[in-house]
Write a protein that holds these residues in place. Structure first.
Motif, PDB file in Angstrom:
ATOM      1  N   MET A  56       0.854  -1.190   0.000  1.00  0.00           N
ATOM      2  CA  MET A  56       0.000   0.000   0.000  1.00  0.00           C
ATOM      3  C   MET A  56       0.891   1.241   0.000  1.00  0.00           C
ATOM      4  N   ASN A  57       0.755   2.108  -1.039  1.00  0.00           N
ATOM      5  CA  ASN A  57       1.586   3.298  -1.097  1.00  0.00           C
ATOM      6  C   ASN A  57       1.066   4.360  -0.120  1.00  0.00           C
ATOM      7  N   ASP A  58       1.872   5.426   0.042  1.00  0.00           N
ATOM      8  CA  ASP A  58       1.550   6.457   1.033  1.00  0.00           C
ATOM      9  C   ASP A  58       0.245   7.173   0.707  1.00  0.00           C
ATOM     10  N   GLU A  59       0.017   7.451  -0.581  1.00  0.00           N
ATOM     11  CA  GLU A  59      -1.204   8.151  -0.970  1.00  0.00           C
ATOM     12  C   GLU A  59      -2.452   7.336  -0.639  1.00  0.00           C
ATOM     13  N   LEU A  60      -2.412   6.032  -0.968  1.00  0.00           N
ATOM     14  CA  LEU A  60      -3.552   5.172  -0.661  1.00  0.00           C
ATOM     15  C   LEU A  60      -3.741   5.050   0.845  1.00  0.00           C
ATOM     16  N   ARG A  61      -2.654   4.912   1.565  1.00  0.00           N
ATOM     17  CA  ARG A  61      -2.754   4.788   3.024  1.00  0.00           C
ATOM     18  C   ARG A  61      -3.425   6.025   3.626  1.00  0.00           C
ATOM     19  N   GLU A  62      -3.073   7.206   3.111  1.00  0.00           N
ATOM     20  CA  GLU A  62      -3.700   8.429   3.618  1.00  0.00           C
ATOM     21  C   GLU A  62      -5.203   8.435   3.340  1.00  0.00           C
ATOM     22  N   ARG A  63      -5.593   7.963   2.150  1.00  0.00           N
ATOM     23  CA  ARG A  63      -7.020   7.878   1.826  1.00  0.00           C
ATOM     24  C   ARG A  63      -7.741   6.927   2.765  1.00  0.00           C
ATOM     25  N   VAL A  64      -7.134   5.750   2.991  1.00  0.00           N
ATOM     26  CA  VAL A  64      -7.755   4.771   3.886  1.00  0.00           C
ATOM     27  C   VAL A  64      -7.905   5.356   5.280  1.00  0.00           C
ATOM     28  N   GLU A  65      -6.870   6.029   5.760  1.00  0.00           N
ATOM     29  CA  GLU A  65      -6.935   6.619   7.106  1.00  0.00           C
ATOM     30  C   GLU A  65      -8.013   7.704   7.174  1.00  0.00           C
ATOM     31  N   ARG A  66      -8.085   8.531   6.129  1.00  0.00           N
ATOM     32  CA  ARG A  66      -9.058   9.622   6.128  1.00  0.00           C
ATOM     33  C   ARG A  66     -10.494   9.087   6.095  1.00  0.00           C
ATOM     34  N   GLU A  67     -10.745   8.125   5.210  1.00  0.00           N
ATOM     35  CA  GLU A  67     -12.090   7.558   5.112  1.00  0.00           C
ATOM     36  C   GLU A  67     -12.446   6.765   6.367  1.00  0.00           C
ATOM     37  N   THR A  68     -11.467   6.049   6.914  1.00  0.00           N
ATOM     38  CA  THR A  68     -11.718   5.286   8.141  1.00  0.00           C
ATOM     39  C   THR A  68     -12.068   6.211   9.292  1.00  0.00           C
ATOM     40  N   GLU A  69     -11.339   7.322   9.400  1.00  0.00           N
ATOM     41  CA  GLU A  69     -11.630   8.258  10.495  1.00  0.00           C
ATOM     42  C   GLU A  69     -13.068   8.756  10.403  1.00  0.00           C
ATOM     43  N   LYS A  70     -13.515   9.092   9.186  1.00  0.00           N
ATOM     44  CA  LYS A  70     -14.887   9.575   9.036  1.00  0.00           C
ATOM     45  C   LYS A  70     -15.897   8.518   9.461  1.00  0.00           C
ATOM     46  N   HIS A  71     -15.718   7.288   8.964  1.00  0.00           N
ATOM     47  CA  HIS A  71     -16.683   6.238   9.289  1.00  0.00           C
ATOM     48  C   HIS A  71     -16.610   5.844  10.766  1.00  0.00           C
ATOM     49  N   ALA A  72     -15.419   5.869  11.341  1.00  0.00           N
ATOM     50  CA  ALA A  72     -15.279   5.551  12.771  1.00  0.00           C
ATOM     51  C   ALA A  72     -15.970   6.613  13.614  1.00  0.00           C
ATOM     52  N   LEU A  73     -15.810   7.875  13.233  1.00  0.00           N
ATOM     53  CA  LEU A  73     -16.474   8.954  13.969  1.00  0.00           C
ATOM     54  C   LEU A  73     -17.990   8.867  13.811  1.00  0.00           C
ATOM     55  N   LEU A  74     -18.462   8.565  12.599  1.00  0.00           N
ATOM     56  CA  LEU A  74     -19.899   8.397  12.394  1.00  0.00           C
ATOM     57  C   LEU A  74     -20.453   7.301  13.294  1.00  0.00           C
ATOM     58  N   ASN A  75     -19.753   6.168  13.334  1.00  0.00           N
ATOM     59  CA  ASN A  75     -20.198   5.047  14.148  1.00  0.00           C
ATOM     60  C   ASN A  75     -20.182   5.405  15.633  1.00  0.00           C
ATOM     61  N   ALA A  76     -19.112   6.073  16.076  1.00  0.00           N
ATOM     62  CA  ALA A  76     -18.978   6.394  17.493  1.00  0.00           C
ATOM     63  C   ALA A  76     -19.992   7.440  17.941  1.00  0.00           C
ATOM     64  N   VAL A  77     -20.174   8.495  17.122  1.00  0.00           N
ATOM     65  CA  VAL A  77     -21.092   9.567  17.511  1.00  0.00           C
ATOM     66  C   VAL A  77     -22.541   9.093  17.444  1.00  0.00           C
ATOM     67  N   LYS A  78     -22.867   8.314  16.409  1.00  0.00           N
ATOM     68  CA  LYS A  78     -24.243   7.838  16.273  1.00  0.00           C
ATOM     69  C   LYS A  78     -24.664   6.999  17.466  1.00  0.00           C
ATOM     70  N   HIS A  79     -23.750   6.145  17.935  1.00  0.00           N
ATOM     71  CA  HIS A  79     -24.106   5.228  19.024  1.00  0.00           C
ATOM     72  C   HIS A  79     -23.585   5.688  20.385  1.00  0.00           C
ATOM     73  N   GLU A  80     -22.936   6.880  20.388  1.00  0.00           N
ATOM     74  CA  GLU A  80     -22.402   7.437  21.634  1.00  0.00           C
ATOM     75  C   GLU A  80     -21.566   6.406  22.381  1.00  0.00           C
ATOM     76  N   SER A  81     -20.680   5.765  21.644  1.00  0.00           N
ATOM     77  CA  SER A  81     -19.821   4.741  22.236  1.00  0.00           C
ATOM     78  C   SER A  81     -18.562   4.641  21.395  1.00  0.00           C
ATOM     79  N   ASP A  82     -17.694   3.717  21.760  1.00  0.00           N
ATOM     80  CA  ASP A  82     -16.510   3.494  20.948  1.00  0.00           C
ATOM     81  C   ASP A  82     -16.902   2.905  19.595  1.00  0.00           C
TER      82      ASP A  82
END
Length: 572
Positions: free
Chosen positions: A1-27
């Motif tokens: 996985m190159n650096d550019e792809l890794r940054e995309r994965v991290e950015r998209e993961t952060e968004k979905h992780a935050l959506l999941n955490a905020v929606k359910h008010e949990s980890d």
């Protein structure tokens, strides 16, 4: 996985992780993040081996934030999605939407109605996963009803009845009742007689082509106005087997000019010359079509909610004609789209899989290349991991993509802590040791649980390394659990240096096995069999045990044969 792809994965993961955490008010949960992440970013799938590690790190960092910090960060990254979450009147604590009009029923009653033409493929798991989850949520009732009234084109497999119930048990559900439609022919006959007396059905001897032309033109069949007595007599002749296949059918009288031709005077019963494979049903020749049989059963079993594919919308409309004749209330219906599955070369189709097995191209229903529940079970994937992924798809009417990486992430959460580590070298290259290394290596059983102790691996005078791990001349490597070596004159020379050389980033860490005392392993994977050799302790693991072959992945020990240990690859 190159650096550019890794940054995309991290950015998209952060968004979905935050959506999941905020929606359910949990980890945030890794499994809950993987599904939408891979669904929104299908190009990530070709990097499925590397993505989970990135996701795990990002989810961990998100979970370290306080709730208000998560919300503030989500407002930066995805303000519209945050607004949607906060606009909801009431947070639903469940992954699935509430059943429509659930409060109008004293008991929620649902059915899973498989065609027993073979064990379940992965897509079949969605129905019992969702129905079983609703049953538990509402303290309701659900049954398995084998819709086996087509002994010819969808001919039942006698082994499939028990195989499907076994698959259901694997997923973690036990039905409250089990029925076979082929045991209930007399019940369907009785309701057909009642329908005839109500003027709601007629016998028809038109050829299929002739009736199709009439139907498409909105013209009535010449047999449509027969008297009830005549229709009853001819239907009894059908029941007695006096007609051959294609000679006579019983049609439900609907609206011959209905705007949807598929609903015009549809067939309720037809003649089939092929005997049913079940001995108790083998004498019958007059068989109900699925829409009639299922519609009658849903009423008699007091089903309150039906879930079916969006492609079956006409079934509810056909059955509504029967319900209107009998003055029955039709159940609530939820239509959903199909599940698309990645990662497999074999089509997710029972008939296709059965054909490949018959040809010898697959070893059986549990072949790791087959997209079946029996295959996932043999690979060591827990049924709950599949259920969680299926429930996470919801009940949308759109077709949905299921990434196997989501199932793998769910399973990893279930098995990682309890699974011991071992070494497996594939296609190993033998390299001599020199410099008086220790006689025994002692890597931990699990890096996070020191109390489990260490493995005792005899070293010997040479080791096997994977081809990609062979060092360049004069380079150093760290053999896990053993120590630092320098590759000199085709020999690994023990240097005695401590772990600091690894921490400083100068030395690669690799796994290995002793050449003399390692055990041969054949690992069955989705891409074919892989051979290698494992550390000797693998031979002592009980069949059905799960191990993690370090830097390779999880695997289930299937059996120990005279010549080799056979393992089934689970996932990275």
């Amino acid at each position: 996985m190159n650096d550019e792809l890794r940054e995309r994965v991290e950015r998209e993961t952060e968004k979905h992780a935050l959506l999941n955490a905020v929606k359910h008010e949990s980890d945030a949960a890794v499994g809950a993040v993987m599904g939408p992440l891979m669904g929104d970013n299908p190009d990530f799938r070709e990097h499925a081996d590397a993505v989970p590690d990135v996701v795990g790190g990002v989810v961990s960092r998100v979970n370290d934030l306080e709730y208000e910090e998560k919300r503030a960060r989500l407002e930066e990254l995805a303000p519209e999605e945050l607004a949607e979450i906060e606009a909801e009147d009431e947070e639903d604590e469940h992954d699935l939407p509430a059943l429509p009009n659930a409060d109008d029923y004293g008991e929620i009653r649902m059915r899973c109605a498989p065609n027993p033409n073979g064990p379940w493929h992965v897509g079949h798991a969605r129905m019992p996963a969702v129905i079983g989850t609703y049953r538990d949520r509402y303290d309701g009732w659900f049954c398995v009803r084998f819709d086996d009234t087509d002994p010819e084109t969808k001919r039942p497999d006698l082994d499939a009845y028990d195989a499907i119930l076994d698959d259901l048990d694997y997923l973690g559900f036990e039905p409250d009742a089990t029925y076979r439609a082929s045991d209930r022919l007399e019940t369907y006959y009785d309701h057909a007689r009642d329908l005839i007396e109500k003027g709601g059905a007629y016998t028809c001897s038109c050829s299929g082509e002739a009736f199709s032309e009439l139907k498409n033109n909105g013209e009535p069949c010449p047999h449509r106005d027969k008297g009830a007595d005549t229709v009853l007599d001819e239907f009894e002749a059908m029941v007695d087997g006096e007609f051959s296949s294609g000679e006579m059918v019983l049609r439900v009288k609907t609206d011959i000019q209905h705007k949807n031709p598929a609903l015009r005077d549809w067939v309720a019963f037809r003649m089939i010359d092929t005997p049913h494979p079940r001995e108790d049903a083998s004498e019958y020749r007059c068989w109900p079509m699925l829409d009639f049989q299922s519609g009658v059963d849903d009423h008699l079993l007091e089903i309150t909610h039906i879930i079916r594919g969006i492609d079956l919308q006409d079934s509810a409309k056909r059955q509504q004609f029967v319900y209107d004749y009998f003055d029955w209330d039709y159940p609530e219906v939820i239509h959903w789209g199909h599940v698309q599955l990645d990662d497999y070369d074999v089509k997710m189709s029972t008939s296709t899989i059965a054909t490949l097995i018959d040809r010898g191209e697959l070893d059986g229903w549990d072949d790791p290349r087959a997209p079946t529940l029996k295959s996932l079970r043999r690979r060591g994937i827990r049924g709950g991991a599949i259920v969680e992924a299926m429930v996470g798809l919801g009940t949308s009417t759109s077709d949905v993509d299921l990434a196997m990486s989501a199932i793998y992430a769910n399973n990893r959460e279930r098995i990682d802590d309890e699974t011991d580590r071992r070494f497996l070298v594939r296609d190993g290259n033998q390299v001599p040791l020199a410099g008086s290394p220790p006689d025994e290596a002692n890597p931990p059983f699990h890096p996070n649980y020191e109390d489990r102790g260490v493995r005792e691996i005899p070293v010997g005078d040479s080791v096997l390394l994977e081809p990609d791990d062979l060092p360049q001349r004069e380079d150093r490597i760290w053999l896990k659990g053993l120590g630092c070596f320098q590759f000199t004159r085709d020999v690994l020379q023990y240097t005695g240096e401590d772990i600091d050389v690894v921490r400083e980033g100068d030395v690669d860490v690799v796994h290995w096995v002793p050449a003399a005392e390692s055990v041969p392993v054949r690992m069955r994977t989705m891409d074919g069999d892989v051979t290698g050799r494992a550390e000797p302790g693998v031979a002592d693991i009980e069949p059905d045990g799960i191990v993690q072959f370090e830097r390779v992945g999880f695997a289930r020990i299937d059996r120990h044969a005279d010549e080799e240990t056979v393992a089934y690859y689970t996932h990275p």
